[in-house]
Design a protein around this motif. Structure first.
Motif, PDB file in Angstrom:
ATOM      1  N   ARG A 161       0.776  -1.375   0.087  1.00 43.90           N
ATOM      2  CA  ARG A 161       0.013  -0.192  -0.081  1.00 43.90           C
ATOM      3  C   ARG A 161       0.856   1.238  -0.058  1.00 43.90           C
ATOM      4  NH1 ARG A 161      -5.121   1.099   0.682  1.00 43.90           N
ATOM      5  NH2 ARG A 161      -5.853   2.950   1.417  1.00 43.90           N
ATOM      6  N   VAL A 162       0.667   2.114  -0.934  1.00 48.29           N
ATOM      7  CA  VAL A 162       1.341   3.512  -1.044  1.00 48.29           C
ATOM      8  C   VAL A 162       0.518   4.481  -0.165  1.00 48.29           C
ATOM      9  CG1 VAL A 162       2.130   5.157  -2.590  1.00 48.29           C
ATOM     10  CG2 VAL A 162       1.994   2.562  -3.291  1.00 48.29           C
ATOM     11  N   ARG A 163       1.478   5.533   0.517  1.00 43.78           N
ATOM     12  CA  ARG A 163       0.701   6.511   1.136  1.00 43.78           C
ATOM     13  C   ARG A 163       0.265   7.471   0.380  1.00 43.78           C
ATOM     14  NH1 ARG A 163       5.652   7.255   5.879  1.00 43.78           N
ATOM     15  NH2 ARG A 163       4.508   6.266   7.554  1.00 43.78           N
ATOM     16  N   SER A 164      -0.972   8.421   0.655  1.00 43.89           N
ATOM     17  CA  SER A 164      -1.480   9.227   0.086  1.00 43.89           C
ATOM     18  C   SER A 164      -0.461  10.464   0.060  1.00 43.89           C
ATOM     19  CB  SER A 164      -2.788   9.762   0.872  1.00 43.89           C
ATOM     20  OG  SER A 164      -3.238  11.140   0.319  1.00 43.89           O
ATOM     21  N   SER A 165      -0.695  11.356  -1.233  1.00 40.86           N
ATOM     22  CA  SER A 165      -0.045  12.501  -1.197  1.00 40.86           C
ATOM     23  C   SER A 165      -0.001  13.480  -0.202  1.00 40.86           C
ATOM     24  CB  SER A 165      -0.282  12.974  -2.713  1.00 40.86           C
ATOM     25  OG  SER A 165      -1.713  13.168  -2.672  1.00 40.86           O
ATOM     26  N   LYS A 166      -1.242  13.180   0.400  1.00 42.45           N
ATOM     27  CA  LYS A 166      -1.610  14.381   1.531  1.00 42.45           C
ATOM     28  C   LYS A 166      -0.613  13.860   2.900  1.00 42.45           C
ATOM     29  CE  LYS A 166      -6.579  14.593   0.034  1.00 42.45           C
ATOM     30  NZ  LYS A 166      -7.858  14.350   0.333  1.00 42.45           N
ATOM     31  N   PHE A 167       0.164  12.634   2.855  1.00 45.47           N
ATOM     32  CA  PHE A 167       0.741  12.457   3.992  1.00 45.47           C
ATOM     33  C   PHE A 167       1.802  13.587   4.431  1.00 45.47           C
ATOM     34  CE2 PHE A 167       5.027  11.137   5.254  1.00 45.47           C
ATOM     35  CZ  PHE A 167       4.750  10.294   6.542  1.00 45.47           C
ATOM     36  N   ILE A 168       2.047  14.257   3.408  1.00 45.18           N
ATOM     37  CA  ILE A 168       3.249  15.469   3.977  1.00 45.18           C
ATOM     38  C   ILE A 168       2.563  16.577   4.436  1.00 45.18           C
ATOM     39  CG2 ILE A 168       3.079  16.580   1.611  1.00 45.18           C
ATOM     40  CD1 ILE A 168       6.241  15.764   3.550  1.00 45.18           C
ATOM     41  N   HIS A 169       1.109  16.756   4.310  1.00 43.21           N
ATOM     42  CA  HIS A 169       0.567  18.156   4.648  1.00 43.21           C
ATOM     43  C   HIS A 169       0.607  18.576   6.102  1.00 43.21           C
ATOM     44  CE1 HIS A 169      -2.564  17.946   1.139  1.00 43.21           C
ATOM     45  NE2 HIS A 169      -1.334  17.875   0.601  1.00 43.21           N
ATOM     46  N   PRO A 170       0.655  17.831   7.303  1.00 45.73           N
ATOM     47  CA  PRO A 170       0.694  18.240   8.508  1.00 45.73           C
ATOM     48  C   PRO A 170       2.124  18.618   8.742  1.00 45.73           C
ATOM     49  CG  PRO A 170       0.576  15.782   8.569  1.00 45.73           C
ATOM     50  CD  PRO A 170       0.280  16.489   7.116  1.00 45.73           C
ATOM     51  N   PHE A 171       3.072  18.112   8.179  1.00 48.01           N
ATOM     52  CA  PHE A 171       4.605  18.490   8.491  1.00 48.01           C
ATOM     53  C   PHE A 171       4.802  19.697   7.678  1.00 48.01           C
ATOM     54  CE2 PHE A 171       4.578  13.736   7.868  1.00 48.01           C
ATOM     55  CZ  PHE A 171       4.753  13.279   9.285  1.00 48.01           C
ATOM     56  N   LYS A 172       4.269  20.298   6.556  1.00 42.63           N
ATOM     57  CA  LYS A 172       4.156  21.360   6.044  1.00 42.63           C
ATOM     58  C   LYS A 172       3.651  22.492   6.908  1.00 42.63           C
ATOM     59  CE  LYS A 172       4.706  20.160   1.017  1.00 42.63           C
ATOM     60  NZ  LYS A 172       3.936  20.039  -0.343  1.00 42.63           N
ATOM     61  N   GLU A 173       2.424  22.068   7.342  1.00 39.66           N
ATOM     62  CA  GLU A 173       1.855  23.071   8.244  1.00 39.66           C
ATOM     63  C   GLU A 173       2.271  23.559   9.452  1.00 39.66           C
ATOM     64  OE1 GLU A 173      -2.159  21.670   9.044  1.00 39.66           O
ATOM     65  OE2 GLU A 173      -2.380  21.039   7.022  1.00 39.66           O
ATOM     66  N   LEU A 174       3.409  22.507  10.179  1.00 43.81           N
ATOM     67  CA  LEU A 174       4.064  22.610  11.132  1.00 43.81           C
ATOM     68  C   LEU A 174       5.590  22.827  11.130  1.00 43.81           C
ATOM     69  CD1 LEU A 174       2.823  19.568  13.378  1.00 43.81           C
ATOM     70  CD2 LEU A 174       2.031  21.834  13.433  1.00 43.81           C
ATOM     71  N   ASN A 175       6.008  23.194   9.723  1.00 50.48           N
ATOM     72  CA  ASN A 175       7.334  23.196   9.378  1.00 50.48           C
ATOM     73  C   ASN A 175       8.270  22.357   9.955  1.00 50.48           C
ATOM     74  OD1 ASN A 175       6.852  25.738   7.959  1.00 50.48           O
ATOM     75  ND2 ASN A 175       6.526  26.896   9.793  1.00 50.48           N
ATOM     76  N   VAL A 176       7.903  21.049   9.739  1.00 58.49           N
ATOM     77  CA  VAL A 176       8.831  20.151  10.431  1.00 58.49           C
ATOM     78  C   VAL A 176       9.909  19.495   9.080  1.00 58.49           C
ATOM     79  CG1 VAL A 176       8.992  17.597  11.285  1.00 58.49           C
ATOM     80  CG2 VAL A 176       6.940  19.206  11.576  1.00 58.49           C
TER      81      VAL A 176
END
Length: 521
Positions: free
Chosen positions: A282-297
């Motif tokens: 199973r491949v992760r959704s492209s949305k996986f990165i969204h919370p890290f962008k919002e928090l600047n991780v």
């Protein structure tokens, strides 16, 4: 930019998370462990008069002169001799008060949380080595499932439970949930760092030691920032539901859907639950990165932060359900961030303390007021399934390990009230002792070089106290293994006899210094 600072008001301390147009204040309590814990002199321990007794003994290696030592008091009541004198929860009506039959005062800690199972599968797929290092992989896997329980069995169990000694009265003697059985059933580690669930100060979050190493993993800050940005204020408190926490971190699609609360048997249903097979493709959704962008991780921190966020949810939902059932507890962020880098914590001990405490609160609720009591009943029902055959076993080959053998709706067998009582009153029932954790070993020498497995076993067969600490709550429960050890393990009398035949008491103390010192504590 988000800043962390300390604040105080009268005797209260707070962690303040400041942003340009937003501020979050969280109550800070003194940690029990770590560099910011208050240093206590050994003299202060002697004031725990209810725990210990100062006496004199002639100790080996001290020239035969009496030495002042602290002797740990017995962890069960001295004034009680017979089981008939001990209280039980007794769900029958007493003094005209409502009892379990009228109102079952245990909240369902395993309420269905959409996307939690999907998130758990993703964690198991990508972070198994770290979970194995922290010895929590099996318990996280167990949280993938629902755990059924039958009302009459639980009520009959309460009727035979003695909260004064935390033991179950049966015709064959006293039984109880042992640490070893809880570990074997749930996968919870016994050995490890003391579980200290508190919100850290800004100093602990911001500062580093002399070697420029942060006191806490950097992922801890990002958990607090996420909470700060997404929480709501209710009656002056900053809170966030588990559902909102899951939705913020896990952005993939919902695949499992349950239309009602899980737990009690409620007939058949057509809902598809997790099978226990992890889809490696199973491949992760492209949305996986969204919370890290919002928090600047930063990219190199994303996996650690993501795993820590899940572990805080897992602790609140599956391991330590508290009075705030359904809400994320920021006090778990510190422990979760350390687990996310492979730190092993002792979880079986505080979980068993919470079970024993919950059983006492059930009795209090029946005699004082009716209220929901958060309680990890999935661990208790799995123990009952293992010891008393209250459940069928799951068919799926992926789940035939520990408590997952009994996972799934409809696996709790039906018992009427009479049959449920007979479970705990049958004098012919055979008690199968737990197996030794090693083969062909008669004497264990506690010389400081024991493996974790053997150290666990020593801890399991010794009476003492179980502890659980979160925020300003300190739970201390007696663990009376001397009352049920032989029934649970079937080894202690033989072990003592073997030691007496092989060496003198002085030789035994000389060869087992750590065990001797633990007996004094």
């Amino acid at each position: 930019m988000v800043l962390f600072r300390n604040s105080s008001s009268c005797t209260k301390r707070f962690l303040v998370i400041d942003e340009k147009y937003r501020r979050t204040s969280l109550r800070v309590y003194e940690p029990a462990i770590g560099p910011f814990a208050k240093k206590r002199s050994s003299e202060s321990i002697k004031h725990l008069t209810s725990w210990s007794l100062e006496t004199s003994y002639e100790l080996y290696g001290h020239g035969g002169l009496p030495q002042s030592v602290l002797q740990l008091q017995s962890s069960f009541p001295h004034s009680t001799t017979f089981l008939a004198d001990l209280p039980s929860l007794d769900y029958r009506r007493r003094d005209g008060n409502a009892t379990c039959k009228d109102y079952f005062p245990i909240s369902d800690a395993l309420e269905y949380t959409p996307k939690y199972w999907e998130w758990t599968e993703d964690i198991l797929k990508h972070y198994e080595p770290i979970l194995e290092r922290a010895h929590i992989r099996d318990t996280i896997f167990a949280s993938l499932f629902t755990y059924d329980w039958q009302m009459n069995v639980i009520l009959s169990f309460y009727n035979h439970w003695n909260p004064a000694t935390n033991t179950l009265s049966t015709p064959n003697g006293e039984e109880s949930v042992s640490l070893w059985e809880l570990k074997s059933c749930s996968g919870l580690p016994i050995f490890g760092t003391f579980y200290d669930e508190v919100i850290p100060s800004a100093d602990e979050l911001n500062e580093a030691d002399k070697k420029e190493r942060s006191f806490l993993p950097k992922s801890c800050k990002y958990l607090f920032i996420a909470f700060h940005k997404e929480c709501q204020t209710i009656d002056g408190d900053h809170v966030m539901t588990l559902q909102n926490w899951v939705d913020f971190w896990f952005r993939d699609d919902l695949r499992y859907k349950v239309p009602f609360s899980v737990g009690k048997s409620s007939g058949s249903n057509k809902t598809t639950y997790p099978s226990g097979s992890i889809d490696k493709s199973r491949v992760r959704s492209s949305k996986f990165i969204h919370p890290f962008k919002e928090l600047n991780v930063p990219s190199h921190m994303q996996d650690e932060v993501y795993l820590a966020a899940f572990l805080s949810c897992w602790l609140c939902k599956f391991v330590f359900p508290s009075k705030d059932v359904g809400f994320i507890r920021p006090s778990t962020f510190k422990v979760a961030s350390m687990m996310a880098v492979g730190r092993q914590f002792s979880l079986a001990i505080p979980v068993l303390a919470s079970i024993f405490k919950g059983l006492k609160e059930v009795q209090s609720a029946l005699s004082v007021t009716a209220r929901d009591i958060p309680f990890p009943i999935h661990f208790l029902s799995s123990w009952l399934a293992e010891k008393f055959g209250t459940h069928q076993t799951a068919i799926s080959p992926a789940k035939l390990v520990g408590m997952t053998k009994y996972a799934g709706m409809g696996l709790a067998k039906h018992f009427n009230e009479s049959q449920a009582n007979a479970l705990f009153r049958d004098p012919k029932r055979i008690i199968f002792p737990a197996l030794l954790p090693m083969a062909k070993v008669v004497v264990l020498c506690d010389d400081g070089n024991l493996s974790v497995l053997k150290s666990d076993y020593f801890m399991c067969i010794r009476s003492g106290y179980l502890t659980l600490r979160y925020d300003d709550t300190f739970i201390i429960e007696s663990y009376c293994s001397d009352r049920f050890t032989y029934l649970s393990y079937g080894v202690l009398p033989f072990l003592i006899k073997t030691l007496n035949h092989q060496m003198t008491w002085e030789e035994f103390i000389h060869r087992n210094p750590q065990l001797f010192h633990s007996l004094k504590r």
